[in-house]
Write an enzyme that holds these catalytic residues in place. Structure first.
Site, PDB file in Angstrom:
ATOM      1  N   ARG A 134      -7.791  -2.560  -1.694  1.00 28.63           N
ATOM      2  CA  ARG A 134      -7.629  -1.441  -0.749  1.00 28.63           C
ATOM      3  C   ARG A 134      -8.040  -0.105  -1.358  1.00 28.63           C
ATOM      4  O   ARG A 134      -7.876   0.111  -2.557  1.00 28.63           O
ATOM      5  CB  ARG A 134      -6.171  -1.403  -0.242  1.00 28.63           C
ATOM      6  CG  ARG A 134      -5.846  -2.670   0.549  1.00 28.63           C
ATOM      7  CD  ARG A 134      -4.454  -2.670   1.093  1.00 28.63           C
ATOM      8  NE  ARG A 134      -4.272  -1.669   2.117  1.00 28.63           N
ATOM      9  CZ  ARG A 134      -3.110  -1.421   2.712  1.00 28.63           C
ATOM     10  NH1 ARG A 134      -2.034  -2.114   2.352  1.00 28.63           N
ATOM     11  NH2 ARG A 134      -3.014  -0.507   3.641  1.00 28.63           N
ATOM     12  N   SER A 164      -3.541   9.645   7.789  1.00 30.07           N
ATOM     13  CA  SER A 164      -2.778   8.714   6.963  1.00 30.07           C
ATOM     14  C   SER A 164      -1.491   9.350   6.463  1.00 30.07           C
ATOM     15  O   SER A 164      -1.513  10.327   5.710  1.00 30.07           O
ATOM     16  CB  SER A 164      -3.620   8.265   5.762  1.00 30.07           C
ATOM     17  OG  SER A 164      -2.789   7.615   4.822  1.00 30.07           O
ATOM     18  N   ARG A 217       1.553  -8.988   9.001  1.00 30.11           N
ATOM     19  CA  ARG A 217       1.521  -8.728  10.454  1.00 30.11           C
ATOM     20  C   ARG A 217       0.571  -9.686  11.186  1.00 30.11           C
ATOM     21  O   ARG A 217       0.789 -10.002  12.355  1.00 30.11           O
ATOM     22  CB  ARG A 217       1.167  -7.270  10.739  1.00 30.11           C
ATOM     23  CG  ARG A 217       2.242  -6.332  10.187  1.00 30.11           C
ATOM     24  CD  ARG A 217       2.217  -4.960  10.774  1.00 30.11           C
ATOM     25  NE  ARG A 217       2.875  -4.038   9.863  1.00 30.11           N
ATOM     26  CZ  ARG A 217       4.194  -3.906   9.739  1.00 30.11           C
ATOM     27  NH1 ARG A 217       5.019  -4.618  10.477  1.00 30.11           N
ATOM     28  NH2 ARG A 217       4.706  -3.062   8.858  1.00 30.11           N
ATOM     29  N   ASP A 250       0.155  -0.006  13.016  1.00 30.21           N
ATOM     30  CA  ASP A 250       0.518  -1.355  12.540  1.00 30.21           C
ATOM     31  C   ASP A 250       0.758  -2.331  13.689  1.00 30.21           C
ATOM     32  O   ASP A 250       1.028  -3.507  13.452  1.00 30.21           O
ATOM     33  CB  ASP A 250       1.776  -1.278  11.667  1.00 30.21           C
ATOM     34  CG  ASP A 250       1.508  -0.542  10.367  1.00 30.21           C
ATOM     35  OD1 ASP A 250       0.345  -0.521   9.926  1.00 30.21           O
ATOM     36  OD2 ASP A 250       2.458   0.024   9.797  1.00 30.21           O
ATOM     37  N   GLY A 275       0.822  -1.205   0.000  1.00 34.29           N
ATOM     38  CA  GLY A 275       0.000   0.000   0.000  1.00 34.29           C
ATOM     39  C   GLY A 275       0.854   1.252   0.000  1.00 34.29           C
ATOM     40  O   GLY A 275       0.550   2.234  -0.681  1.00 34.29           O
TER      41      GLY A 275
HETATM   42  C1  S3P Z   1       2.753   3.890   6.271  1.00 38.17           C
HETATM   43  C2  S3P Z   1       1.654   4.477   6.823  1.00 38.17           C
HETATM   44  C3  S3P Z   1       0.583   3.708   7.490  1.00 38.17           C
HETATM   45  C4  S3P Z   1       1.033   2.305   7.852  1.00 38.17           C
HETATM   46  C5  S3P Z   1       1.787   1.643   6.736  1.00 38.17           C
HETATM   47  C6  S3P Z   1       3.004   2.447   6.354  1.00 38.17           C
HETATM   48  C7  S3P Z   1       3.737   4.750   5.591  1.00 38.17           C
HETATM   49  O1  S3P Z   1      -0.520   3.612   6.629  1.00 38.17           O
HETATM   50  O2  S3P Z   1      -0.076   1.519   8.220  1.00 38.17           O
HETATM   51  O3  S3P Z   1       2.182   0.339   7.099  1.00 38.17           O
HETATM   52  O4  S3P Z   1       4.863   4.293   5.313  1.00 38.17           O
HETATM   53  O5  S3P Z   1       3.412   5.911   5.317  1.00 38.17           O
HETATM   54  P1  S3P Z   1      -1.624   4.792   6.533  1.00 38.17           P
HETATM   55  O6  S3P Z   1      -0.939   6.002   6.087  1.00 38.17           O
HETATM   56  O7  S3P Z   1      -2.612   4.325   5.502  1.00 38.17           O
HETATM   57  O8  S3P Z   1      -2.227   4.879   7.902  1.00 38.17           O
END
Ligand code: S3P
Length: 457
Positions: free
Chosen positions: A123, A168, A407, A330, A95
């Site tokens: 997602r 986020s 995880r 996380d 993601g």
């Molecule tokens: C991350 C942000 C988080 C986290 C992901 C890594 C990042 O997600 O859950 O594992 O590297 O910016 P969100 O920004 O969707 O909360």
């Protein structure tokens, strides 16, 4: 699919370094590829997610290579110098890779298609496409704008001022990466601070950012807000840099929790990132009574780092406030494992975002814990775990469904490590995305994780 079983262990002790930070590793490759000249990255996470970002940056014209000594060399093309990729960019399970690249490409006059695995394709992407459309990008995709998704970058990206509707760091970072290409100032307002690795690294590469309390929230009379406005000055000169990636606090968390729960354990995890925006789990564990210290604190390219020193002892259930969620987003799966062995009840609130991670983590934890004899209540955005005050039962009849979620896989292997009876998961392969050789790492410290077939033999 590779089923794995974690057998109950005695103690988790020793000294080790968990792999490099996933968030920092993605950003190092992307900013290195945007900067002019050579960057050298030490301690890059060589997990599948990050390797996908490396491949994507190569497809966009940067030179990215692993050197014989394990450092990574990135030769960037200079801001605006990226080229249109010839093929679909496959981000696998990641993601972060997908959302940050959408931002990066959105600021360039090019067209690219991003794809991913079944988890990533489910997602939500509208959270990034919405602000990126305001910057001038266009998108074509299936309903709900999920992957596979084509982004048509803006020929003349506009600076925007955008208030994040969800906490986020990925959305914040996508906007900042697109904003690099826009003239003038791009501002992202976050109601609750999220991980700031993009801001720290952008400065390291030479960009100018201003970070100020969120005036609007104060004017609204919103109480208790710690919101902030992050302003990036567009079209900076980014130049190649050396950087070292701290060990990932989210990966260190698995061995840390196992060590806290198994009597007699003494563990030192070296070089862990201790950014306050990532340390919520460690704050919570301390509130639960954990003997846990950040020893030898230091700074590496703007990121705070320390050795995490842990000693086993009884933990008490606690109420984890919803406002802490961004700083430990996380870590709820592994906290739920700690809660299952603690004395008393742990209540975790504000967990709505867990439903749109690599899997629906709220549902996955509730189901899996129940299968291991733990009493849990799953709310719409909360999880309540009644602790066993010692080893939880374990001994699930059917393998835990990991649903392409690293995880979930690692958390249940830790549960088996600290339980009375073994715990088996249906697939350990997703662990490769963030923690290659997780079983080897844990076993060297005293765990007993093995392929399920071997365990049965
Ligand atoms: C991350 C942000 C988080 C986290 C992901 C890594 C990042 O997600 O859950 O594992 O590297 O910016 P969100 O920004 O969707 O909360």
């Amino acid at each position: 699919m590779q089923a794995l079983t974690a057998h109950p262990a005695e103690a988790i002790s020793g000294s080790a370094r968990a792999p490099g930070d996933k968030s920092v590793s993605h950003r190092a490759l992307m900013l290195g590829g945007l900067a002019l000249g050579e960057s050298e990255i030490e301690g890059l996470l060589e997990g599948e997610d990050v390797l996908r970002s490396a491949a994507a940056m190569r497809a966009l014209g940067a030179q990215v290579e692993r050197q014989a000594d394990g450092t990574w060399r990135v030769c960037g093309r200079g801001l605006g110098g990226l080229v249109e990729p010839d093929a679909v960019l496959d981000l696998g399970n990641s993601g972060t890779g997908a959302r940050l690249l959408l931002g990066l490409i959105a600021g360039h006059p090019m067209t690219a298609t991003l794809a991913g695995d079944a988890s990533l394709s489910a997602r939500p992407m509208a959270r990034v496409t919405e602000p990126l459309i305001q910057i001038g990008a266009r998108f074509a995709g299936r309903s709900g704008l999920r992957l596979p998704l084509t982004v048509i970058g803006a020929a003349e990206p506009l600076p925007i001022r955008y208030r994040l509707p969800v906490a986020s760091a990925q959305v914040k970072s996508a906007i900042l990466l697109a904003g690099l290409m826009a003239p003038g100032e791009t501002t992202v307002i976050e109601p609750v601070p999220t991980r700031n690795h993009s801001e720290v690294m952008l400065r390291h590469f030479g960009a100018t950012l201003r970070i100020a309390p969120d005036q609007d929230a104060e004017a609204d009379g919103a109480s208790g807000t710690s919101g902030q406005a992050i302003t990036l000055v567009g079209q900076p000169e980014l130049t190649g840099k050396r950087l070292s990636v701290p060990s990932d606090p989210s990966s260190a968390a698995f061995a840390a929790v196992a060590a806290l729960l198994l009597p007699g354990s003494e563990l030192r995890l070296t070089g862990v990132g201790t950014s306050p925006a990532r340390s919520g789990l460690y704050t919570t564990l301390r509130e639960m009574g954990a003997d846990l210290q950040f020893a030898d604190p230091r700074e590496e390219n703007g990121e705070p780092v320390a050795d995490l020193v842990l000693r086993a002892g009884p933990l008490q259930g606690v109420a984890v406030p919803a406002e802490r969620a961004p700083a430990m987003i996380d870590e709820y799966p592994i906290l739920a494992v700690a809660a299952a062995a603690a004395q008393g009840t742990t209540v975790m609130q504000g967990l709505g975002e867990l439903r749109v991670k690599e899997s629906d983590r709220l549902a996955a934890m509730a189901r899996g814990l129940m299968a291991c004899g733990v009493t849990v209540e799953e709310g719409a955005d909360s999880l309540t775990v009644r602790g066993a005050g010692g080893r939880p039962r374990g001994g699930n009849a059917q393998p835990i469904a990991t649903s392409l979620d690293h995880r979930i896989a690692m958390s249940f292997l830790v549960l088996g490590t600290v339980a009375e009876r073994p715990v088996t998961i249906d697939d350990g392969m997703p662990i490769e995305t963030s923690f290659p050789d997780f079983a080897g790492f844990m076993n060297r410290l005293g765990a007993r994780i093995a392929p399920a077939a071997e365990a049965a033999a």
